[in-house]
Write a protein that holds these residues in place. Structure first.
Motif, PDB file in Angstrom:
ATOM      1  N   ARG A 207      70.025 -84.490  51.899  1.00 47.06           N
ATOM      2  CA  ARG A 207      70.501 -83.263  51.970  1.00 47.06           C
ATOM      3  C   ARG A 207      71.949 -83.388  50.829  1.00 47.06           C
ATOM      4  NH1 ARG A 207      70.278 -83.564  58.522  1.00 47.06           N
ATOM      5  NH2 ARG A 207      72.248 -81.961  57.945  1.00 47.06           N
ATOM      6  N   ARG A 208      73.464 -84.319  51.200  1.00 47.20           N
ATOM      7  CA  ARG A 208      74.198 -84.420  51.502  1.00 47.20           C
ATOM      8  C   ARG A 208      74.182 -84.460  49.314  1.00 47.20           C
ATOM      9  NH1 ARG A 208      76.563 -87.795  47.967  1.00 47.20           N
ATOM     10  NH2 ARG A 208      78.665 -88.816  48.071  1.00 47.20           N
ATOM     11  N   ASN A 209      73.825 -84.978  48.885  1.00 48.00           N
ATOM     12  CA  ASN A 209      73.496 -84.447  46.837  1.00 48.00           C
ATOM     13  C   ASN A 209      72.501 -83.034  46.895  1.00 48.00           C
ATOM     14  OD1 ASN A 209      74.225 -86.723  47.035  1.00 48.00           O
ATOM     15  ND2 ASN A 209      72.928 -87.673  45.533  1.00 48.00           N
ATOM     16  N   LEU A 210      72.218 -82.114  47.750  1.00 51.65           N
ATOM     17  CA  LEU A 210      71.712 -80.981  47.686  1.00 51.65           C
ATOM     18  C   LEU A 210      72.760 -80.220  47.438  1.00 51.65           C
ATOM     19  CD1 LEU A 210      68.480 -80.923  49.241  1.00 51.65           C
ATOM     20  CD2 LEU A 210      68.325 -80.735  47.044  1.00 51.65           C
ATOM     21  N   ALA A 211      73.184 -80.027  48.462  1.00 55.07           N
ATOM     22  CA  ALA A 211      74.676 -79.462  49.192  1.00 55.07           C
ATOM     23  C   ALA A 211      75.753 -79.665  47.460  1.00 55.07           C
ATOM     24  CB  ALA A 211      74.939 -79.827  50.171  1.00 55.07           C
ATOM     25  N   ARG A 212      75.515 -81.137  46.938  1.00 62.34           N
ATOM     26  CA  ARG A 212      76.448 -80.602  45.747  1.00 62.34           C
ATOM     27  C   ARG A 212      75.933 -80.199  45.010  1.00 62.34           C
ATOM     28  NH1 ARG A 212      80.155 -86.356  47.223  1.00 62.34           N
ATOM     29  NH2 ARG A 212      79.969 -85.780  49.362  1.00 62.34           N
ATOM     30  N   GLY A 213      74.977 -79.656  44.602  1.00 67.36           N
ATOM     31  CA  GLY A 213      74.150 -79.347  43.487  1.00 67.36           C
ATOM     32  C   GLY A 213      73.295 -79.662  42.920  1.00 67.36           C
ATOM     33  N   TYR A 214      72.821 -80.843  43.441  1.00 72.32           N
ATOM     34  CA  TYR A 214      71.818 -81.379  43.038  1.00 72.32           C
ATOM     35  C   TYR A 214      70.517 -80.976  42.685  1.00 72.32           C
ATOM     36  CZ  TYR A 214      74.574 -85.890  41.645  1.00 72.32           C
ATOM     37  OH  TYR A 214      75.441 -86.909  40.787  1.00 72.32           O
ATOM     38  N   SER A 215      69.573 -81.037  41.820  1.00 70.99           N
ATOM     39  CA  SER A 215      68.172 -80.250  41.986  1.00 70.99           C
ATOM     40  C   SER A 215      67.106 -81.072  42.560  1.00 70.99           C
ATOM     41  CB  SER A 215      67.895 -79.740  40.934  1.00 70.99           C
ATOM     42  OG  SER A 215      67.257 -81.067  40.234  1.00 70.99           O
ATOM     43  N   ALA A 216      65.886 -79.995  43.133  1.00 73.24           N
ATOM     44  CA  ALA A 216      64.849 -80.916  43.387  1.00 73.24           C
ATOM     45  C   ALA A 216      64.916 -82.320  43.265  1.00 73.24           C
ATOM     46  CB  ALA A 216      63.606 -79.824  44.857  1.00 73.24           C
ATOM     47  N   LYS A 217      64.429 -81.671  41.352  1.00 73.49           N
ATOM     48  CA  LYS A 217      63.715 -82.446  40.617  1.00 73.49           C
ATOM     49  C   LYS A 217      64.948 -83.634  40.571  1.00 73.49           C
ATOM     50  CE  LYS A 217      62.271 -82.043  35.666  1.00 73.49           C
ATOM     51  NZ  LYS A 217      62.454 -81.519  34.461  1.00 73.49           N
ATOM     52  N   ASP A 218      65.640 -83.689  40.286  1.00 74.84           N
ATOM     53  CA  ASP A 218      66.913 -84.697  39.691  1.00 74.84           C
ATOM     54  C   ASP A 218      66.691 -86.045  41.348  1.00 74.84           C
ATOM     55  OD1 ASP A 218      67.727 -83.139  37.912  1.00 74.84           O
ATOM     56  OD2 ASP A 218      69.502 -82.291  39.172  1.00 74.84           O
ATOM     57  N   LEU A 219      66.439 -85.054  42.964  1.00 75.02           N
ATOM     58  CA  LEU A 219      66.140 -85.986  43.145  1.00 75.02           C
ATOM     59  C   LEU A 219      64.685 -86.531  44.093  1.00 75.02           C
ATOM     60  CD1 LEU A 219      69.144 -84.368  45.629  1.00 75.02           C
ATOM     61  CD2 LEU A 219      69.244 -86.466  44.405  1.00 75.02           C
ATOM     62  N   ASN A 220      63.946 -86.011  42.246  1.00 78.01           N
ATOM     63  CA  ASN A 220      62.663 -86.015  42.930  1.00 78.01           C
ATOM     64  C   ASN A 220      62.259 -85.926  44.406  1.00 78.01           C
ATOM     65  OD1 ASN A 220      59.574 -87.062  42.415  1.00 78.01           O
ATOM     66  ND2 ASN A 220      60.145 -89.032  42.903  1.00 78.01           N
ATOM     67  N   VAL A 221      62.488 -84.605  44.621  1.00 80.76           N
ATOM     68  CA  VAL A 221      61.882 -84.112  46.421  1.00 80.76           C
ATOM     69  C   VAL A 221      61.287 -83.360  46.040  1.00 80.76           C
ATOM     70  CG1 VAL A 221      62.755 -83.402  48.326  1.00 80.76           C
ATOM     71  CG2 VAL A 221      64.130 -84.917  47.215  1.00 80.76           C
ATOM     72  N   SER A 222      60.084 -82.166  46.682  1.00 81.22           N
ATOM     73  CA  SER A 222      58.895 -81.977  46.800  1.00 81.22           C
ATOM     74  C   SER A 222      59.762 -80.818  47.034  1.00 81.22           C
ATOM     75  CB  SER A 222      58.322 -82.390  48.089  1.00 81.22           C
ATOM     76  OG  SER A 222      58.410 -81.966  49.530  1.00 81.22           O
ATOM     77  N   PHE A 223      58.682 -79.556  47.300  1.00 77.11           N
ATOM     78  CA  PHE A 223      59.994 -77.686  47.555  1.00 77.11           C
ATOM     79  C   PHE A 223      59.769 -77.718  48.555  1.00 77.11           C
ATOM     80  CE2 PHE A 223      58.366 -73.387  48.809  1.00 77.11           C
ATOM     81  CZ  PHE A 223      59.966 -72.877  48.033  1.00 77.11           C
TER      82      PHE A 223
END
Length: 363
Positions: A207-223
């Motif tokens: 959640r921290r990295n998503l809030a900082r602009g990382y995409s779900a693909k960058d974090l290997n997270v599902s939709f």
């Protein structure tokens, strides 16, 4: 001897240090790698023909710096690593600290995957203030050739034995020769602990990295997980805003309480005025109830003459207000005689009219 000459004779870091004021220095350059000219020049200047014992090194009577070697993986370089290197740097009065860092290929085969690459780990170590030289692709097991090539006087490591595949301690032969110096481990912190902390709080860091602009693909997270984490971030933002509002309210709570007390008194008075036993709504309700009962009740029956009720009412009326007195039957006053004549004539005329009518009817 001048200050510059004293520093050049005793301090091996002269090529990458500058004098700020008399008696103090500030590091302005990272430590060199072992194959760079600065490190090679320092190694050539070292007289390694004479063996230096631990006692002599502690005395501080050695004319050259004591070359101490420490090695490790140094993944996610933290304060435990820095403290170990600080201890190695302060083992003797004048130490030139050489740090060996193992490569990715060797580390992955011996201990497993690292978070940082070997290039990142090299750079992290060479920027530590206690380090004078960095050896890239350091060996897992030290041998005589490596010790001689780098002109190492002592090896610094913690006392926990590092067992090889054949069951022997990696540093056993160095301990036997008196070239091993023990350092203390920092309890409560290690690379494994940091990795375990990240894994344990995986959702928080995603959640921290998503809030900082990382995409779900960058974090290997599902939709779906991405939407869930973003919703949680929004909820946290709302909570933070609510806390800030409550803190601002808390600063003015005294004034608000006083105003609330004043308003509450007015509210109670108005409530009692409307809903109290003698309030306006009670009067309105009683009046409305009376009108409703009057509208729903049947009308009273008409009165007849001669009924007991009428006679009683007449009696009551007589008792309340007697009728005016009647004039006497024989009144000889002029007015009375005139009235009598007028009445007699009217009566005679009436009777004659009645007779005429009877005659016409008989005809």
């Amino acid at each position: 001897m001048s200050l510059k000459k004293r520093i050049s004779a005793t301090d091996s870091r002269k090529p990458y240090c500058r004098i700020v004021s008399e008696g103090s220095m500030s590091i302005c350059k990272q430590a060199p790698f072992s194959d760079e000219p600065e490190a090679m020049l320092e190694r050539e200047r070292c007289d390694y023909t004479t063996r230096i014992t631990y006692k002599v090194a502690k005395s501080g009577r050695v004319l050259r710096p004591i070359r101490v070697y420490a090695d490790g993986i140094y993944d996610l370089f933290h304060q435990g690593h820095a403290r170990q290197l600080m201890q190695a740097k302060n083992l003797f009065p004048n130490v030139y600290l050489i740090v060996g860092v193992c490569s990715d290929a060797l580390t992955h085969s011996k201990k497993g995957r690292t978070v940082m690459t070997d290039l990142e780990r090299y750079e992290a170590v060479r920027h530590c203030r206690y380090v004078d030289e960095v050896v890239r692709e350091a060996p897992w097991e030290l041998d005589e050739d490596f010790i001689t090539r780098h002109k190492i006087d002592f090896v610094a490591h913690d006392e926990i034995p590092y067992i090889t595949d054949d069951g022997t301690d990696l540093y056993a032969w160095l301990k036997a020769r008196g070239m091993f110096v023990a350092t203390e481990r920092t309890e409560g912190v290690s690379t494994s602990d940091i990795v375990a902390r990240i894994v344990r709080d995986y959702d928080i860091y995603v959640r921290r990295n998503l809030a900082r602009g990382y995409s779900a693909k960058d974090l290997n997270v599902s939709f779906l997980n991405e939407k869930k984490f973003r919703l949680q971030n929004k909820m946290d933002e709302l909570k933070d805003k609510g806390k800030r509002v409550m803190e601002n309210i808390g600063e003015k709570r005294v004034d608000m309480i006083q105003k609330w007390e004043e308003k509450s008194r007015d509210f109670i008075d108005a409530f009692l005025l409307l809903f109290g036993r003698e309030g306006r709504l009670s009067h309105i309700w009683n009046e409305g109830k009376g009108r409703l009962m009057q509208a729903l009740s049947p009308p009273a029956s008409p009165r007849r003459d001669g009924s007991p009720t009428s006679s009683n009412s007449n009696d009551n009326d007589d008792s309340v207000s007697p009728p005016p007195p009647k004039a006497g039957r024989y009144d000889f006053s002029p007015s009375s005689s005139t009235n009598a004549k007028f009445s007699n004539s009217c009566s005679t005329q009436d009777f004659s009219d009645d007779d005429d009518d009877d005659e016409h009817q008989s005809k």
